[in-house]
Design a protein around this motif. Structure first.
Motif, mmCIF file in Angstrom:
data_model
loop_
_atom_site.group_PDB
_atom_site.id
_atom_site.type_symbol
_atom_site.label_atom_id
_atom_site.label_comp_id
_atom_site.label_asym_id
_atom_site.label_seq_id
_atom_site.Cartn_x
_atom_site.Cartn_y
_atom_site.Cartn_z
ATOM 1 N N LYS A 190 12.426 -47.321 -10.367
ATOM 2 C CA LYS A 190 11.144 -46.767 -10.805
ATOM 3 C C LYS A 190 11.116 -45.279 -10.500
ATOM 4 O O LYS A 190 11.870 -44.802 -9.649
ATOM 5 N N SER A 191 10.207 -44.569 -11.171
ATOM 6 C CA SER A 191 10.030 -43.149 -10.859
ATOM 7 C C SER A 191 8.578 -42.751 -11.024
ATOM 8 O O SER A 191 7.821 -43.394 -11.773
ATOM 9 N N TRP A 192 8.219 -41.680 -10.312
ATOM 10 C CA TRP A 192 6.840 -41.186 -10.324
ATOM 11 C C TRP A 192 6.842 -39.661 -10.280
ATOM 12 O O TRP A 192 7.741 -39.053 -9.687
ATOM 13 N N ARG A 193 5.836 -39.040 -10.866
ATOM 14 C CA ARG A 193 5.578 -37.627 -10.637
ATOM 15 C C ARG A 193 4.962 -37.465 -9.257
ATOM 16 O O ARG A 193 4.224 -38.334 -8.788
ATOM 17 N N GLY A 194 5.226 -36.364 -8.604
ATOM 18 C CA GLY A 194 4.639 -36.129 -7.295
ATOM 19 C C GLY A 194 4.706 -34.664 -6.906
ATOM 20 O O GLY A 194 4.946 -33.793 -7.749
ATOM 21 N N HIS A 195 4.511 -34.417 -5.628
ATOM 22 C CA HIS A 195 4.510 -33.049 -5.098
ATOM 23 C C HIS A 195 5.227 -32.996 -3.760
ATOM 24 O O HIS A 195 5.371 -34.007 -3.065
ATOM 25 N N GLY A 245 11.375 -30.365 19.333
ATOM 26 C CA GLY A 245 10.429 -29.306 19.676
ATOM 27 C C GLY A 245 9.411 -29.056 18.588
ATOM 28 O O GLY A 245 9.653 -29.316 17.405
ATOM 29 N N GLN A 246 8.258 -28.513 18.985
ATOM 30 C CA GLN A 246 7.170 -28.260 18.046
ATOM 31 C C GLN A 246 7.539 -27.247 16.970
ATOM 32 O O GLN A 246 7.064 -27.331 15.839
ATOM 33 N N SER A 247 8.377 -26.287 17.309
ATOM 34 C CA SER A 247 8.682 -25.219 16.357
ATOM 35 C C SER A 247 9.419 -25.731 15.126
ATOM 36 O O SER A 247 9.395 -25.080 14.066
ATOM 37 N N LYS A 248 10.076 -26.897 15.232
ATOM 38 C CA LYS A 248 10.816 -27.455 14.104
ATOM 39 C C LYS A 248 9.917 -28.249 13.164
ATOM 40 O O LYS A 248 10.379 -28.763 12.148
ATOM 41 N N GLY A 249 8.623 -28.329 13.481
ATOM 42 C CA GLY A 249 7.707 -29.067 12.630
ATOM 43 C C GLY A 249 7.881 -30.565 12.787
ATOM 44 O O GLY A 249 8.683 -31.049 13.577
ATOM 45 N N GLY A 250 7.104 -31.302 12.029
ATOM 46 C CA GLY A 250 7.158 -32.754 12.105
ATOM 47 C C GLY A 250 6.023 -33.376 11.329
ATOM 48 O O GLY A 250 5.333 -32.701 10.562
ATOM 49 N N SER A 251 5.832 -34.684 11.536
ATOM 50 C CA SER A 251 4.832 -35.437 10.786
ATOM 51 C C SER A 251 5.021 -35.236 9.283
ATOM 52 O O SER A 251 4.090 -34.947 8.544
ATOM 53 N N ILE A 252 6.273 -35.390 8.837
ATOM 54 C CA ILE A 252 6.609 -35.297 7.426
ATOM 55 C C ILE A 252 6.550 -36.714 6.857
ATOM 56 O O ILE A 252 7.272 -37.597 7.308
ATOM 57 N N TRP A 253 5.695 -36.922 5.885
ATOM 58 C CA TRP A 253 5.438 -38.261 5.366
ATOM 59 C C TRP A 253 5.575 -38.320 3.852
ATOM 60 O O TRP A 253 5.441 -37.315 3.157
ATOM 61 N N LEU A 254 5.793 -39.522 3.347
ATOM 62 C CA LEU A 254 5.428 -39.884 1.989
ATOM 63 C C LEU A 254 3.975 -40.330 2.061
ATOM 64 O O LEU A 254 3.616 -41.156 2.912
ATOM 65 N N HIS A 255 3.119 -39.771 1.208
ATOM 66 C CA HIS A 255 1.724 -40.187 1.243
ATOM 67 C C HIS A 255 1.098 -40.038 -0.140
ATOM 68 O O HIS A 255 1.751 -39.626 -1.102
ATOM 69 N N MET A 256 -0.173 -40.364 -0.245
ATOM 70 C CA MET A 256 -0.850 -40.369 -1.531
ATOM 71 C C MET A 256 -1.111 -38.955 -2.036
ATOM 72 O O MET A 256 -1.405 -38.051 -1.264
ATOM 73 N N ASP A 257 -1.010 -38.815 -3.340
ATOM 74 C CA ASP A 257 -1.067 -37.499 -3.977
ATOM 75 C C ASP A 257 -2.511 -37.051 -4.204
ATOM 76 O O ASP A 257 -3.382 -37.853 -4.507
ATOM 77 N N HIS A 258 -2.744 -35.736 -4.031
ATOM 78 C CA HIS A 258 -4.062 -35.168 -4.334
ATOM 79 C C HIS A 258 -3.994 -34.183 -5.506
ATOM 80 O O HIS A 258 -4.958 -33.459 -5.765
ATOM 81 N N GLY A 259 -2.849 -34.134 -6.184
ATOM 82 C CA GLY A 259 -2.750 -33.347 -7.400
ATOM 83 C C GLY A 259 -2.143 -31.970 -7.246
ATOM 84 O O GLY A 259 -2.060 -31.218 -8.215
ATOM 85 N N SER A 260 -1.700 -31.617 -6.019
ATOM 86 C CA SER A 260 -1.078 -30.309 -5.804
ATOM 87 C C SER A 260 -0.178 -30.382 -4.580
ATOM 88 O O SER A 260 -0.030 -31.443 -3.964
ATOM 89 N N GLY A 261 0.421 -29.244 -4.216
ATOM 90 C CA GLY A 261 1.382 -29.207 -3.134
ATOM 91 C C GLY A 261 0.812 -29.582 -1.772
ATOM 92 O O GLY A 261 -0.400 -29.503 -1.539
ATOM 93 N N THR A 262 1.698 -29.969 -0.873
ATOM 94 C CA THR A 262 1.338 -30.373 0.484
ATOM 95 C C THR A 262 1.749 -29.289 1.468
ATOM 96 O O THR A 262 2.249 -28.232 1.080
ATOM 97 N N SER A 263 1.578 -29.575 2.755
ATOM 98 C CA SER A 263 2.055 -28.635 3.767
ATOM 99 C C SER A 263 3.535 -28.815 4.067
ATOM 100 O O SER A 263 4.183 -27.886 4.538
#
Length: 248
Positions: A106-111, A195-213
């Protein structure tokens, strides 16, 4: 409180400060401001599960560098094809391995990240990390829709209502991407081993119609499909990046 059943389901309370770190990394009202196959507009899936392209020996559009990082025992790959290094638009494709070949299921459009992609992700850069990452844990505001991955339901996933209304349901369903996190914990666990500087909490989640953080987003129906399909016994991974980096 932990319930007992065929599947691990946890209800967690997360301190407000840790929650904001987690949610800000993944989305936030300021974060919203051709790939393999074609997806319909509006985040819909294309085709039916039975309309597969069979006999693929490799994941299309992925070069040796990342192809070699897909574990040999992985039989489910979520490929995220970013339109460009500085683009927030992407196509998400699920590939399933049968025998020695892959089927495009399957495939989907996303951001993806609002500013595109990076091979050296850092906190707050608003770019999604390029790479191959395991998928181990899921959760969200809504009740478990029948997930095969361990699912944590908690109101602590709720996006703050001072964010734009279009973001309020971003985290109704989430699947943690195992970037700078501890596997086997809730997706909103704030621990970051690198470490915090490398970022985190990267998820697949529901779309709101534009880019994420930094996350990858797709439609609610797409998230439900992935939650019901991705199976720990199949060792699912996500291969993600802009098309040029994926091919490298």
């Amino acid at each position: 409180m932990r319930t007992v059943g065929a599947k691990r389901t946890k209800l967690m309370a997360v301190a407000c400060g840790a929650l904001l770190v987690s949610l800000t990394a993944c989305g936030g009202s300021d974060g919203g401001g051709a790939a393999a196959g074609t997806a319909t507009r509006g985040g819909g899936a294309t085709g039916q599960a039975k309309a597969r392209t069979a006999d693929l020996e490799r994941i299309p559009g992925v070069g040796d560098r990342l192809q070699d990082r897909i574990p040999e025992n992985s039989r489910q790959v979520v490929a995220v094809y970013g339109e460009g290094r500085d683009s927030a638009d992407s196509t998400i494709v699920l590939y399933t391995k049968h025998g020695s070949t892959w089927d495009r299921t399957k495939s989907w459009r996303g951001h993806n990240g609002k500013k595109g992609w990076t091979t050296d992700h850092s906190e707050g850069d608003r770019r999604s990390p390029v790479g191959v990452f395991t998928l181990s844990d899921a959760g969200g505001v809504l009740a478990d829709p029948g997930a095969k991955l361990p699912y944590t339901r908690s109101a602590s996933f709720q996006a703050p209502h001072y964010w734009a209304k279009s973001h309020w349901h971003d985290f109704d369903y989430v699947i943690a991407i195992d970037y700078n996190r501890v596997k086997g914990t809730s997706p909103n666990d704030p621990a970051r081993p690198e470490g915090q500087s490398k970022g985190g909490s990267i998820w697949l989640h529901m779309d709101h119609g534009s880019g994420t953080s930094a996350c990858v987003s797709l439609s609610k129906s797409g998230m439900e499909y992935l939650l019901r399909t991705l199976d720990p016994d199949q060792h699912p991974v996500v291969v993600m990046g802009d098309k040029a980096d994926l091919r490298a």
